[in-house]
Design a protein around this motif. Structure first.
Motif, PDB file in Angstrom:
ATOM      1  N   THR A  26      11.662 -10.663  12.597  1.00 29.32           N
ATOM      2  CA  THR A  26      10.837 -11.776  13.079  1.00 29.32           C
ATOM      3  C   THR A  26      10.236 -12.498  11.863  1.00 29.32           C
ATOM      4  OG1 THR A  26       8.808 -10.451  13.164  1.00 29.32           O
ATOM      5  CG2 THR A  26      10.188 -10.472  15.145  1.00 29.32           C
ATOM      6  N   ASP A  27       9.847 -13.748  12.055  1.00 27.04           N
ATOM      7  CA  ASP A  27       9.216 -14.516  10.975  1.00 27.04           C
ATOM      8  C   ASP A  27       7.962 -13.805  10.475  1.00 27.04           C
ATOM      9  OD1 ASP A  27      11.163 -16.376  11.237  1.00 27.04           O
ATOM     10  OD2 ASP A  27       9.933 -17.851  12.309  1.00 27.04           O
ATOM     11  N   GLN A  28       7.204 -13.283  11.408  1.00 28.79           N
ATOM     12  CA  GLN A  28       5.945 -12.601  11.068  1.00 28.79           C
ATOM     13  C   GLN A  28       6.207 -11.391  10.176  1.00 28.79           C
ATOM     14  OE1 GLN A  28       4.001 -10.773  14.421  1.00 28.79           O
ATOM     15  NE2 GLN A  28       1.965 -10.939  13.505  1.00 28.79           N
ATOM     16  N   LEU A  29       7.248 -10.625  10.512  1.00 33.60           N
ATOM     17  CA  LEU A  29       7.584  -9.430   9.728  1.00 33.60           C
ATOM     18  C   LEU A  29       8.069  -9.823   8.331  1.00 33.60           C
ATOM     19  CD1 LEU A  29       7.901  -6.356   9.569  1.00 33.60           C
ATOM     20  CD2 LEU A  29      10.171  -6.612  10.610  1.00 33.60           C
ATOM     21  N   HIS A  30       8.936 -10.838   8.252  1.00 37.89           N
ATOM     22  CA  HIS A  30       9.446 -11.263   6.944  1.00 37.89           C
ATOM     23  C   HIS A  30       8.322 -11.793   6.045  1.00 37.89           C
ATOM     24  CE1 HIS A  30      13.528 -10.414   7.992  1.00 37.89           C
ATOM     25  NE2 HIS A  30      13.555 -11.282   8.984  1.00 37.89           N
ATOM     26  N   LEU A  31       7.383 -12.512   6.666  1.00 35.32           N
ATOM     27  CA  LEU A  31       6.233 -13.031   5.919  1.00 35.32           C
ATOM     28  C   LEU A  31       5.371 -11.891   5.376  1.00 35.32           C
ATOM     29  CD1 LEU A  31       5.680 -16.057   5.554  1.00 35.32           C
ATOM     30  CD2 LEU A  31       3.885 -15.859   7.282  1.00 35.32           C
ATOM     31  N   LEU A  32       5.144 -10.908   6.210  1.00 37.60           N
ATOM     32  CA  LEU A  32       4.356  -9.736   5.808  1.00 37.60           C
ATOM     33  C   LEU A  32       5.020  -9.035   4.620  1.00 37.60           C
ATOM     34  CD1 LEU A  32       2.216  -7.493   6.114  1.00 37.60           C
ATOM     35  CD2 LEU A  32       3.622  -6.527   7.954  1.00 37.60           C
ATOM     36  N   VAL A  55      -2.966  -3.988   7.162  1.00 42.20           N
ATOM     37  CA  VAL A  55      -2.053  -4.178   8.301  1.00 42.20           C
ATOM     38  C   VAL A  55      -1.671  -2.804   8.851  1.00 42.20           C
ATOM     39  CG1 VAL A  55       0.180  -5.067   9.043  1.00 42.20           C
ATOM     40  CG2 VAL A  55      -1.192  -6.359   7.390  1.00 42.20           C
TER      41      VAL A  55
END
Ligand code: NI
Length: 179
Positions: A26-32, A55
């Motif tokens: 997900t975008d959120q995971l890649h950003l993290l 996190v």
């Protein structure tokens, strides 16, 4: 590039049991993960766990590509994103080794760990990881995964005479980026 603040020992968020990640790629995971890579690189770390930047998820990254000023003697460990890890010890004896932690800046301690482990889990795309490793690689994985169950390395130590400030224990080390 976002370098996030690394929580320090004493912060109760470092003591939580992290829940697993349920959605991959997900975008959120890649950003993290990008933030974690930036944060680890800025601190010259060999590894970083998501709880260290507040996190509360089962995600760690680790790896060394060349000479790390914090661990100049350490062998190269492949850069790895490891999610929802499971560690199986493949030996019965523990081996002592020196560890530091970005959440315990400026200090080192002698920590008993399994010398040989198998670890499984997933990368950020949900692809399975299954490795059998030993030595420093095994130590780093055990250290990082401990962050997911609220354990910092001093909580694994048995001999507190072998715990102190890096600049005193290892005056030859370049630890200027430590803290
Ligand atoms: Ni740590």
């Amino acid at each position: 590039m976002t370098v996030r603040e690394i929580l320090k020992m004493g912060d109760p968020r470092l003591l939580r049991i992290a829940p697993p990640i349920t959605q991959f790629d997900t975008d959120q995971l890649h950003l993290l993960i990008t933030d974690m890579l930036d944060t680890m690189a800025a601190a010259n770390g060999a590894g970083l766990a998501a709880p260290q930047i507040g996190v509360d998820r089962q995600l760690v990254i680790f790896g060394t590509d060349s000479v790390n000023p914090r661990y100049p003697e350490a062998p190269v460990i492949p850069h790895t994103v490891l999610i929802n890890p499971v560690i199986t010890a493949l030996d019965t004896d523990l081996e002592d080794g020196w560890e530091g932690c970005l959440s315990v800046p400026g200090m080192r301690g002698l920590v008993p760990r399994h010398s040989r482990i198998r670890y499984t889990g997933f990368d950020q795309y949900g692809d399975a990881i299954d490795r059998t490793v030993d030595g420093f690689h095994a130590r780093v994985v055990q250290h990082e995964c401990d962050h997911l169950i609220g354990k910092l390395y001093p909580m694994r130590m048995t001999d507190f005479t072998q715990f102190g400030f890096t600049e005193i224990l290892f005056p030859e080390l370049d630890t200027s980026a430590d803290d």
